[in-house]
Design an enzyme around this catalytic site. Structure first.
Site, short mmCIF file in Angstrom:
data_model
loop_
_atom_site.label_atom_id
_atom_site.label_comp_id
_atom_site.label_asym_id
_atom_site.label_seq_id
_atom_site.Cartn_x
_atom_site.Cartn_y
_atom_site.Cartn_z
N LYS A 1 0.98 -1.06 0.04
CA LYS A 1 -0.07 0.01 0.05
C LYS A 1 0.84 1.26 -0.02
CE LYS A 1 -3.67 2.40 2.63
NZ LYS A 1 -4.59 2.53 3.39
N LYS B 1 -2.16 -1.51 -3.85
CA LYS B 1 -3.04 -0.36 -3.78
C LYS B 1 -2.24 1.04 -3.97
CE LYS B 1 -6.10 1.88 -0.52
NZ LYS B 1 -6.75 1.93 0.94
C1 PBG Z 1 -7.33 3.65 5.52
C2 PBG Z 1 -7.75 3.43 4.28
C3 PBG Z 1 -7.46 4.07 3.11
C4 PBG Z 1 -7.95 3.60 2.03
C5 PBG Z 1 -8.56 2.41 2.26
N1 PBG Z 1 -8.20 2.05 3.83
C6 PBG Z 1 -7.14 5.63 3.17
C7 PBG Z 1 -5.65 5.81 3.76
O1 PBG Z 1 -4.88 4.92 3.86
O2 PBG Z 1 -5.33 7.00 3.94
C8 PBG Z 1 -8.08 4.42 0.85
C9 PBG Z 1 -9.28 3.86 -0.03
C10 PBG Z 1 -9.47 4.76 -1.35
O3 PBG Z 1 -8.77 5.72 -1.57
O4 PBG Z 1 -10.33 4.46 -1.95
N2 PBG Z 1 -6.33 2.60 6.14
#
Ligand code: PBG
Length: 326
Positions: free
Chosen positions: A196, A249
């Site tokens: 991520k 992601k």
């Molecule tokens: C939180 C989380 C996020 C997303 C999914 N889980 C945001 C972040 O890490 O700040 C983002 C998903 C999206 O932008 O569609 N842990």
């Protein structure tokens, strides 16, 4: 011209193109992200995610029924937590009567067959909007992992099929697996956000949950977008620690990472087409700069072609409607 190879032959008609298409995508491949809020009779539009909503539980029922009709059988849950319940330790995340836990039970009552996945991270519960516990300016790893493992257990107890840690703390998959197994939840799976990235494409999501970080950014835990090998390192470790599925992601700007991960692992690979990716297509289409439907299909097929077995996307419903001829 004398040509013994004419590759255009295989593109002559739609039927031929369909016959030889290398990539296919069905509603089975999708996970639908759902945003849930407290209260009743709420279907709140999210301005930076046109066509996407936050639902209160009562109205979530109709949505679930609609997803089922579209043959979308898997959801990933996110909750919007009232400010009054936010703290530094994510205490509300562990509340058996908390919104996430109620939502899991609610969906399982509507239809036990639906695959219910839950987001495991502290940001919706954090006064700081960070994914972990804050000490000074630091997001502290080990105390956070303890809370995350308890949070995952709370989700499993409510009936989640998969918990999806999205926090990027070190060692959280192992701690979650141990916690689940020790409590007897050996069948609860882990979909780990293994690679991520610290991405600017999460902006609209943070609007949706009111979860933007209050200070700093997430670069001390989420990955640096200049790195690829690090994604492999993180992913292999998560599998070793017990992840059943791994995730990359965002998706669209990280197709190379999806491909590399796919070639390096023997578990299903998921990719998350995140809120900013959705918002960009929506915004350009709203201006008539691109065609929404074809851009959507192209973006999703590209993610599948890159190597994703499973796609988390806000376009899941729109795509399923096309497949189902609706
Ligand atoms: C939180 C989380 C996020 C997303 C999914 N889980 C945001 C972040 O890490 O700040 C983002 C998903 C999206 O932008 O569609 N842990």
């Amino acid at each position: 011209m004398e040509l013994n190879k004419r590759y255009r032959r295989l593109r002559c008609t739609a039927a031929i193109r369909n016959m030889v298409a290398e990539t296919s995508l069905t509603p089975d491949n999708f996970v639908v992200p759902l945003f849930v809020v407290e209260g009743s009779d709420k279907k709140e539009p999210i301005p930076s995610m046109p066509g996407y909503f936050r639902f209160s539980l009562d109205l979530l029922k109709d949505e679930i029924v609609e997803l089922k009709k579209l043959k979308l059988n898997s959801v990933l849950l996110f909750v919007k937590v009232p400010d009054s319940l936010k703290d530094n330790e994510g205490k509300e995340a562990l509340n058996p009567q908390g919104l996430m836990q109620r939502t899991v039970r609610f969906i399982k009552e509507i239809d036990p067959e639906i695959i219910v996945m839950t987001d495991v991270a502290l940001d919706p519960y954090s006064v700081h909007g960070h994914d972990g516990i804050v000490a000074g300016e630091e997001i502290v790893n080990d105390p956070t992992v303890e809370v995350l493992a308890n949070m995952a257990l709370a989700h499993a107890q409510a009936g989640a099929d998969f918990v999806a840690p999205s926090d990027m703390m070190d060692g959280r998959v192992k701690a979650i697996r141990n916690k689940l197994d020790y409590a007897g939840f050996t069948n609860t799976g882990i979909l780990s956000y293994s690679a991520k990235y610290a991405s600017s494409f999460y902006g609209p999501f943070r609007d949706a949950l009111d979860s933007a970080p209050g200070f700093g950014d997430k670069k001390t835990y989420q990955m640096d977008f200049r790195n690829g090998t690090e994604a492999i390192k993180e992913t292999l470790l998560d599998i070793e620690e017990g992840a059943d599925m791994v995730m990359v992601k965002p998706a669209g700007a990280y197709l190379d990472i999806i491909r590399r991960v796919k070639e390096n692992v023997a578990v299903p690979v998921a990719a998350y087409q995140v809120s900013g990716e959705y918002a960009m297509i929506k915004a350009a289409a709203a201006n008539n700069w691109i065609d929404e439907k074809s851009a959507m299909i192209e973006s999703l097929m590209a993610i599948k072609r890159a190597g994703a077995d499973v796609i988390v996307s806000y376009f899941a419903k729109d795509f399923a409607k096309i497949v189902n001829g609706k």
